[in-house]
Design an enzyme around this catalytic site. Sequence first.
Site, PDB file in Angstrom:
ATOM      1  N   ASP A   3       0.822  -1.207   0.000  1.00  0.00           N
ATOM      2  CA  ASP A   3       0.000   0.000   0.000  1.00  0.00           C
ATOM      3  C   ASP A   3       0.862   1.265   0.000  1.00  0.00           C
ATOM      4  O   ASP A   3       1.981   1.261   0.497  1.00  0.00           O
ATOM      5  CB  ASP A   3      -0.928  -0.024   1.237  1.00  0.00           C
ATOM      6  N   GLY A   4       0.315   2.338  -0.551  1.00  0.00           N
ATOM      7  CA  GLY A   4       0.982   3.638  -0.482  1.00  0.00           C
ATOM      8  C   GLY A   4       1.520   4.168  -1.805  1.00  0.00           C
ATOM      9  O   GLY A   4       2.202   5.196  -1.828  1.00  0.00           O
TER      10      GLY A   4
ATOM     11  N   TRP B 261       2.826   8.059  -2.337  1.00  0.00           N
ATOM     12  CA  TRP B 261       4.235   8.219  -2.749  1.00  0.00           C
ATOM     13  C   TRP B 261       4.312   9.197  -3.926  1.00  0.00           C
ATOM     14  O   TRP B 261       5.126  10.118  -3.940  1.00  0.00           O
ATOM     15  CB  TRP B 261       4.806   6.852  -3.149  1.00  0.00           C
TER      16      TRP B 261
ATOM     17  N   THR C 254     -11.129  -6.605  -4.653  1.00  0.00           N
ATOM     18  CA  THR C 254     -12.459  -6.503  -5.279  1.00  0.00           C
ATOM     19  C   THR C 254     -12.956  -5.054  -5.170  1.00  0.00           C
ATOM     20  O   THR C 254     -13.630  -4.558  -6.058  1.00  0.00           O
ATOM     21  CB  THR C 254     -13.479  -7.456  -4.599  1.00  0.00           C
TER      22      THR C 254
ATOM     23  N   SER D  69      -8.277  -4.683   5.121  1.00  0.00           N
ATOM     24  CA  SER D  69      -8.867  -4.408   3.805  1.00  0.00           C
ATOM     25  C   SER D  69      -9.300  -5.666   3.040  1.00  0.00           C
ATOM     26  O   SER D  69      -8.967  -5.818   1.855  1.00  0.00           O
ATOM     27  CB  SER D  69      -7.904  -3.565   2.949  1.00  0.00           C
TER      28      SER D  69
ATOM     29  N   ASN E 112     -11.055  -2.402  -5.268  1.00  0.00           N
ATOM     30  CA  ASN E 112     -10.286  -1.494  -6.132  1.00  0.00           C
ATOM     31  C   ASN E 112     -10.957  -1.247  -7.489  1.00  0.00           C
ATOM     32  O   ASN E 112     -10.618  -0.284  -8.186  1.00  0.00           O
ATOM     33  CB  ASN E 112      -8.852  -2.008  -6.349  1.00  0.00           C
TER      34      ASN E 112
ATOM     35  N   HIS F 230       2.326   3.625  -9.030  1.00  0.00           N
ATOM     36  CA  HIS F 230       2.118   2.199  -9.335  1.00  0.00           C
ATOM     37  C   HIS F 230       3.299   1.649 -10.132  1.00  0.00           C
ATOM     38  O   HIS F 230       3.718   0.520  -9.925  1.00  0.00           O
ATOM     39  CB  HIS F 230       0.816   2.006 -10.120  1.00  0.00           C
TER      40      HIS F 230
HETATM   41  C1  IPE Z   1      -5.540  -2.686  -0.246  1.00  0.00           C
HETATM   42  O1  IPE Z   1      -5.161  -1.367  -0.433  1.00  0.00           O
HETATM   43  C2  IPE Z   1      -5.534  -3.413  -1.547  1.00  0.00           C
HETATM   44  C3  IPE Z   1      -4.223  -3.592  -2.150  1.00  0.00           C
HETATM   45  C4  IPE Z   1      -3.059  -3.282  -1.635  1.00  0.00           C
HETATM   46  C5  IPE Z   1      -4.237  -4.198  -3.450  1.00  0.00           C
HETATM   47  P1  IPE Z   1      -6.227  -0.185  -0.549  1.00  0.00           P
HETATM   48  O2  IPE Z   1      -5.451   1.056  -0.640  1.00  0.00           O
HETATM   49  O3  IPE Z   1      -7.178  -0.471  -1.638  1.00  0.00           O
HETATM   50  O4  IPE Z   1      -6.974  -0.305   0.843  1.00  0.00           O
HETATM   51  P2  IPE Z   1      -7.964   0.685   1.590  1.00  0.00           P
HETATM   52  O5  IPE Z   1      -9.144   0.856   0.700  1.00  0.00           O
HETATM   53  O6  IPE Z   1      -7.255   1.966   1.816  1.00  0.00           O
HETATM   54  O7  IPE Z   1      -8.297   0.007   2.871  1.00  0.00           O
HETATM   55  C1  IPE Z   2      -1.604   0.323  -3.405  1.00  0.00           C
HETATM   56  O1  IPE Z   2      -1.387   1.689  -3.387  1.00  0.00           O
HETATM   57  C2  IPE Z   2      -1.892  -0.207  -4.782  1.00  0.00           C
HETATM   58  C3  IPE Z   2      -3.272  -0.667  -4.981  1.00  0.00           C
HETATM   59  C4  IPE Z   2      -4.201  -0.669  -4.091  1.00  0.00           C
HETATM   60  C5  IPE Z   2      -3.619  -1.144  -6.308  1.00  0.00           C
HETATM   61  P1  IPE Z   2      -2.585   2.742  -3.362  1.00  0.00           P
HETATM   62  O2  IPE Z   2      -2.926   3.081  -4.767  1.00  0.00           O
HETATM   63  O3  IPE Z   2      -3.690   2.260  -2.522  1.00  0.00           O
HETATM   64  O4  IPE Z   2      -1.874   3.973  -2.679  1.00  0.00           O
HETATM   65  P2  IPE Z   2      -2.516   4.995  -1.630  1.00  0.00           P
HETATM   66  O5  IPE Z   2      -3.091   4.188  -0.509  1.00  0.00           O
HETATM   67  O6  IPE Z   2      -3.551   5.767  -2.374  1.00  0.00           O
HETATM   68  O7  IPE Z   2      -1.361   5.837  -1.198  1.00  0.00           O
HETATM   69 MG    MG Z   3      -4.091   2.432  -0.538  1.00  0.00          MG
END
Ligand code: IPE
Ligand code: IPE
Ligand code: MG
Length: 247
Positions: free
Chosen positions: A21-22, A26, A67, A197, A69, A38
């Site tokens: 995550d993040g 970033w 699911t 999550s 996302n 990404h």
């Molecule tokens: C969890 O991350 C899913 C993945 C890392 C693929 P999210 O960024 O989607 O989670 P939430 O919605 O903040 O909990």
């Molecule tokens: C994780 O990073 C990747 C996926 C969930 C696909 P995020 O896209 O959730 O990054 P943040 O949480 O918005 O920083």
């Molecule tokens: Mg995230």
Amino acid sequence: MTLLDQIDKSKLPTHLAVIMDGNGRWAKQKGLFRTMGHEKGSKAVQEIVEACGKLNISYLTLYAFSTENWKRPKLEVELLMKLLVASLRKEIKTLQENDIKLNAIGNLESLPKKVYKELLDVIKKTENNSRMTLTLALSYGSREELTKTVQEISHKVKNNLISPENIDETVINNHLYTQNLPDVDLLIRTSGEQRISNFLLWQIAYAELYFTETLWPDYTKDHLFEAILNYQNRERRFGKTSEQLKE
Ligand code: IPE
Ligand code: IPE
Ligand code: MG
């Protein structure tokens, strides 16, 4: 002594799972588009997969797309899918060189055809590899998995293939996407969020949880080694007392 040297190779987690995550934050911090996060994140995947393979971790499971996302902006979802196809094409070499077998869990049929096809292709090409099983959780949600499991078992009950008294934890396990994987030992989540999550709810029943502030695109081998060292300093009691474990 390096972090790697400090790791006890006989006490590695058998199954390591990561909520990567993040990526978005970033990119935002750097004034870039989320999609750049990404892209950088997929480089971190490469480093961590290789490090786990070299370390001899048997099972690595990465949460790549949930699911939930699917609710993201269409353009972001499209880019994530494109990135997935590109990474799969690129990674096949790393997988073969490191004797890594690819596996996937989730509602795979809901993925765009191109992604699904590429995925099956890499799974097929790496099926005889045996050093490590890399599982990608794609369009994965634990509640969807459990719902599907209940439906499948109910059909079997209806068709007299199993009686309700015989439904036990093993039967349930055998209907999950993760039927061929052991329980998770260590679950890492990056980016400071402390939640699950909808990831592997059944399978993490006794996992050790490790949360770190590091954003996924910044995650390196050394961060992974730190997490494993932290894990090795914990006492996993599985309901027993500390004294019992020493008997
Ligand atoms: C969890 O991350 C899913 C993945 C890392 C693929 P999210 O960024 O989607 O989670 P939430 O919605 O903040 O909990
Ligand atoms: C994780 O990073 C990747 C996926 C969930 C696909 P995020 O896209 O959730 O990054 P943040 O949480 O918005 O920083
Ligand atoms: Mg995230």
